[in-house]
Motif scaffolding. Structure first.
Motif, PDB file in Angstrom:
ATOM      1  N   GLU A 216      25.589  39.099  48.595  1.00 23.62           N
ATOM      2  CA  GLU A 216      24.538  38.542  47.749  1.00 23.62           C
ATOM      3  C   GLU A 216      23.795  37.436  48.488  1.00 23.62           C
ATOM      4  OE1 GLU A 216      26.401  37.148  44.238  1.00 23.62           O
ATOM      5  OE2 GLU A 216      26.928  39.145  43.483  1.00 23.62           O
ATOM      6  N   ILE A 217      22.486  37.348  48.229  1.00 18.90           N
ATOM      7  CA  ILE A 217      21.644  36.285  48.765  1.00 18.90           C
ATOM      8  C   ILE A 217      21.001  35.572  47.586  1.00 18.90           C
ATOM      9  CG2 ILE A 217      19.731  35.691  50.291  1.00 18.90           C
ATOM     10  CD1 ILE A 217      20.187  38.272  51.790  1.00 18.90           C
ATOM     11  N   HIS A 218      21.314  34.296  47.417  1.00 20.67           N
ATOM     12  CA  HIS A 218      20.791  33.492  46.321  1.00 20.67           C
ATOM     13  C   HIS A 218      19.762  32.499  46.874  1.00 20.67           C
ATOM     14  CE1 HIS A 218      24.020  34.568  43.319  1.00 20.67           C
ATOM     15  NE2 HIS A 218      24.554  34.999  44.454  1.00 20.67           N
ATOM     16  N   SER A 219      18.574  32.517  46.314  1.00 17.64           N
ATOM     17  CA  SER A 219      17.530  31.572  46.729  1.00 17.64           C
ATOM     18  C   SER A 219      16.493  31.458  45.613  1.00 17.64           C
ATOM     19  CB  SER A 219      16.849  32.042  48.025  1.00 17.64           C
ATOM     20  OG  SER A 219      16.143  33.247  47.827  1.00 17.64           O
ATOM     21  N   ASN A 220      16.090  30.221  45.328  1.00 16.41           N
ATOM     22  CA  ASN A 220      15.047  29.948  44.321  1.00 16.41           C
ATOM     23  C   ASN A 220      15.352  30.606  42.975  1.00 16.41           C
ATOM     24  OD1 ASN A 220      13.454  28.390  46.055  1.00 16.41           O
ATOM     25  ND2 ASN A 220      12.428  30.225  46.867  1.00 16.41           N
ATOM     26  N   GLY A 221      16.622  30.634  42.598  1.00 23.98           N
ATOM     27  CA  GLY A 221      17.003  31.197  41.314  1.00 23.98           C
ATOM     28  C   GLY A 221      17.046  32.704  41.265  1.00 23.98           C
ATOM     29  N   SER A 222      16.726  33.376  42.341  1.00 21.95           N
ATOM     30  CA  SER A 222      16.760  34.839  42.383  1.00 21.95           C
ATOM     31  C   SER A 222      17.951  35.302  43.218  1.00 21.95           C
ATOM     32  CB  SER A 222      15.460  35.398  42.974  1.00 21.95           C
ATOM     33  OG  SER A 222      15.300  34.972  44.314  1.00 21.95           O
ATOM     34  N   VAL A 223      18.346  36.542  42.983  1.00 24.29           N
ATOM     35  CA  VAL A 223      19.497  37.107  43.673  1.00 24.29           C
ATOM     36  C   VAL A 223      19.116  38.466  44.256  1.00 24.29           C
ATOM     37  CG1 VAL A 223      21.889  37.861  43.488  1.00 24.29           C
ATOM     38  CG2 VAL A 223      21.082  35.945  42.097  1.00 24.29           C
ATOM     39  N   ALA A 224      19.344  38.622  45.532  1.00 17.61           N
ATOM     40  CA  ALA A 224      19.199  39.921  46.195  1.00 17.61           C
ATOM     41  C   ALA A 224      20.576  40.325  46.697  1.00 17.61           C
ATOM     42  CB  ALA A 224      18.207  39.841  47.351  1.00 17.61           C
ATOM     43  N   TYR A 225      20.931  41.568  46.494  1.00 14.37           N
ATOM     44  CA  TYR A 225      22.259  41.981  46.919  1.00 14.37           C
ATOM     45  C   TYR A 225      22.185  43.268  47.725  1.00 14.37           C
ATOM     46  CZ  TYR A 225      22.276  45.488  43.171  1.00 14.37           C
ATOM     47  OH  TYR A 225      21.976  46.565  42.361  1.00 14.37           O
ATOM     48  N   PHE A 226      23.217  43.452  48.566  1.00 17.17           N
ATOM     49  CA  PHE A 226      23.342  44.633  49.419  1.00 17.17           C
ATOM     50  C   PHE A 226      24.696  45.266  49.145  1.00 17.17           C
ATOM     51  CE2 PHE A 226      20.376  41.875  51.541  1.00 17.17           C
ATOM     52  CZ  PHE A 226      19.427  42.724  52.083  1.00 17.17           C
ATOM     53  N   ASN A 227      24.701  46.559  48.974  1.00 17.00           N
ATOM     54  CA  ASN A 227      25.941  47.306  48.830  1.00 17.00           C
ATOM     55  C   ASN A 227      26.549  47.501  50.216  1.00 17.00           C
ATOM     56  OD1 ASN A 227      28.036  48.957  48.160  1.00 17.00           O
ATOM     57  ND2 ASN A 227      26.794  50.737  47.649  1.00 17.00           N
ATOM     58  N   ALA A 228      27.811  47.079  50.375  1.00 19.19           N
ATOM     59  CA  ALA A 228      28.469  47.158  51.687  1.00 19.19           C
ATOM     60  C   ALA A 228      29.817  47.856  51.554  1.00 19.19           C
ATOM     61  CB  ALA A 228      28.633  45.766  52.271  1.00 19.19           C
ATOM     62  N   SER A 229      29.901  48.872  50.719  1.00 19.96           N
ATOM     63  CA  SER A 229      31.177  49.535  50.453  1.00 19.96           C
ATOM     64  C   SER A 229      31.733  50.265  51.674  1.00 19.96           C
ATOM     65  CB  SER A 229      31.021  50.525  49.294  1.00 19.96           C
ATOM     66  OG  SER A 229      30.014  51.491  49.589  1.00 19.96           O
ATOM     67  N   GLN A 230      30.893  50.521  52.693  1.00 16.19           N
ATOM     68  CA  GLN A 230      31.388  51.163  53.904  1.00 16.19           C
ATOM     69  C   GLN A 230      32.177  50.207  54.783  1.00 16.19           C
ATOM     70  OE1 GLN A 230      28.699  54.084  55.848  1.00 16.19           O
ATOM     71  NE2 GLN A 230      27.166  53.395  54.390  1.00 16.19           N
TER      72      GLN A 230
END
Length: 470
Positions: free
Chosen positions: A346-360
């Motif tokens: 997860e990347i948290h910045s300015n109240g927003s969240v972007a996430y990446f699936n890394a199940s591999q």
């Protein structure tokens, strides 16, 4: 792990009847340093001493430049762990080389300037001691695990304050780890000052044990060599430097990020850590691995089922950005073992969240995970899958390695690598071999299909008449 270079001379020179300045172990280290000038970049020294007698016999079949392997190291350690004291001290310095002893050990007659006075005094007074100037780095990397298995005791990270509060028992095994940081490239302190400070710590720890009359076996070594090995191509033409030739600088090797509560829980490392926001890239390698004191790990968490590593950076892309690595540890009945998975990043910045699936990013929980590239870019394997498309964020880790469960000390366990068995090179080799085999088989089939003639012209029969046309 340790180079047993003329250990017989070392033991002979460490008799208690000799004066400290007559001890030959430091000159011996200097000889070994000259003999393994190139190979030493993958070895570290190891010094052992104990309050018990006759734990180590003189090493046989050794020579200058000899490098102690992990199997040879076990032959030295087994008698000390089976017959010697059950309290083992492991002094782990961040980086250490045999050149440190030759440069700062007062081996050129200036003993009063030695940075290892307490260590020399301990070796002089110890009934048993052993000096291995060059030990294979792989053997040293597994030393903590080896001692833990032999003693049946978990390693305990201690300092002087906690050591005074401990009540050690001669009959109960104890493995005490004392970290001695040494970063020559920090520029804050000269290497000799750091080594002298570490030597003072060794002296104070031994004084505490002496005051409590606790038998012990101690070892001093390093977590890693002070530099990485040179490129073989650079020395293929000879070791001598040519006129006006510039020596290439060795790449800097940083320590892994370590999250600790009562002990090290999560380890994370990458040779390069880069992140992009709106196609504007930032290199976070030095900010993440180069300065552990300034790294913000607030919010990190660990238990036996879930681990969370949180990295926070101030003024990144003009704001505060937080990266969260969330890992889970589960038991799978099919394989009858626990496996860990990097659930998401997860990347948290300015109240927003972007996430990446890394199940591999997964592997047995007793191992670490390693991959040459863990990235959101297609050209690097795309192991990080953005949760939303298109994503404003991009990330790339080069030489990525992480471990969040069953961490012992501050060293990674054996790595489960992401590389498949059939690499592109192997596939090309297989396809080329199959094509050549097909050509060979077809040609052999054609040769075997040849038949000899069974009919010939009869020379007794009428000849062929050709009519001449005028």
């Amino acid at each position: 792990m340790m180079a047993a270079t003329a250990v017989g001379r070392v033991r002979a020179g460490m008799r208690r009847s000799l004066a400290l300045w007559q001890m030959p172990w430091l000159p011996l280290v200097m000889v070994a340093a000259a003999a393994v000038a190139v190979a030493s970049e993958q070895q570290v020294p190891l010094v052992l001493w104990s309050s018990d007698r006759d734990l180590w016999a003189p090493a046989a079949d050794t020579h200058e430049g000899h490098i102690t392997s992990d199997m040879q190291l076990s032959t030295y350690l087994d008698p000390a762990l089976e017959l010697g004291p059950r309290n083992v001290l492991l002094f782990l310095q961040d980086k250490l080389s045999i050149e440190d002893f030759t440069a700062y050990g007062g081996v050129f007659g200036n003993k009063q300037d030695s940075a290892f006075s307490n260590l020399e005094n301990a070796l002089d007074l110890a009934p048993s001691s052993l000096v291995l100037p060059a030990v294979d780095w792989y053997a040293v990397s597994t030393l903590t695990t080896y001692l833990q298995e032999k003693l049946g005791a978990s390693p305990l990270h201690v300092d002087l304050a906690t050591l005074r509060e401990l009540k050690l028992n001669a009959s109960l095994p104890a493995l005490l780890l004392i970290r001695l940081p040494y970063t020559a490239s920090s520029g804050l302190m000269a290497p000799k000052e750091v080594l002298t400070g570490n030597d003072e710590v060794i002296g104070q720890v031994l004084s505490v044990l002496k005051s409590e009359d606790v038998p012990y076996t101690a070892a001093l070594t390093a977590v890693r060599p002070p530099r990485v090995a040179r490129d073989v191509a650079l020395v293929a033409g000879g070791l001598g430097r040519q006129l006006l030739q510039r020596q290439s600088a060795s790449p800097m090797v940083f320590s892994p990020v370590s999250y600790n509560d009562t002990a090290p829980r999560i380890l994370f490392w990458a040779q390069n850590f880069s992140v992009a926001y709106r196609d504007h890239w930032k290199d976070l390698t030095s900010l993440t691995f180069g300065d552990e004191d300034r790294l913000n790990l607030t919010g990190s968490f660990w238990n036996e089922s879930v681990a969370r590593l949180v990295l926070t950076y101030e003024q990144l892309f003009g704001t505060t950005v937080t990266f969260r690595f969330i890992l889970a540890n589960r038991f799978y009945p099919v394989s009858a073992r626990h496996w860990f998975t990097l659930e998401r990043l997860e990347i948290h910045s300015n109240g927003s969240v972007a996430y990446f699936n890394a199940s591999q990013v997964t592997g047995p929980s007793i191992y670490s995970f390693h991959c040459e590239y863990v990235s959101s870019l297609n050209k690097n394997g795309n192991l990080l899958v953005p949760g939303t498309q298109p994503s404003l964020w991009q990330m790339t880790f080069q030489d990525f390695q992480i471990q969040a469960f069953n961490v012992t000390g501050e060293q990674f366990s054996y790595a489960s690598d992401c590389a498949g068995f059939f690499s592109p090179g192997i596939w090309m080799g297989l396809l080329t071999s199959l094509f050549m085999l097909f050509i060979f088989t077809y040609g052999l089939h054609m040769i075997l299909s040849l038949k000899t003639m069974d009919r010939f012209d009869d020379h007794k029969g009428p000849t062929i008449a050709l009519t001449q046309i005028v």
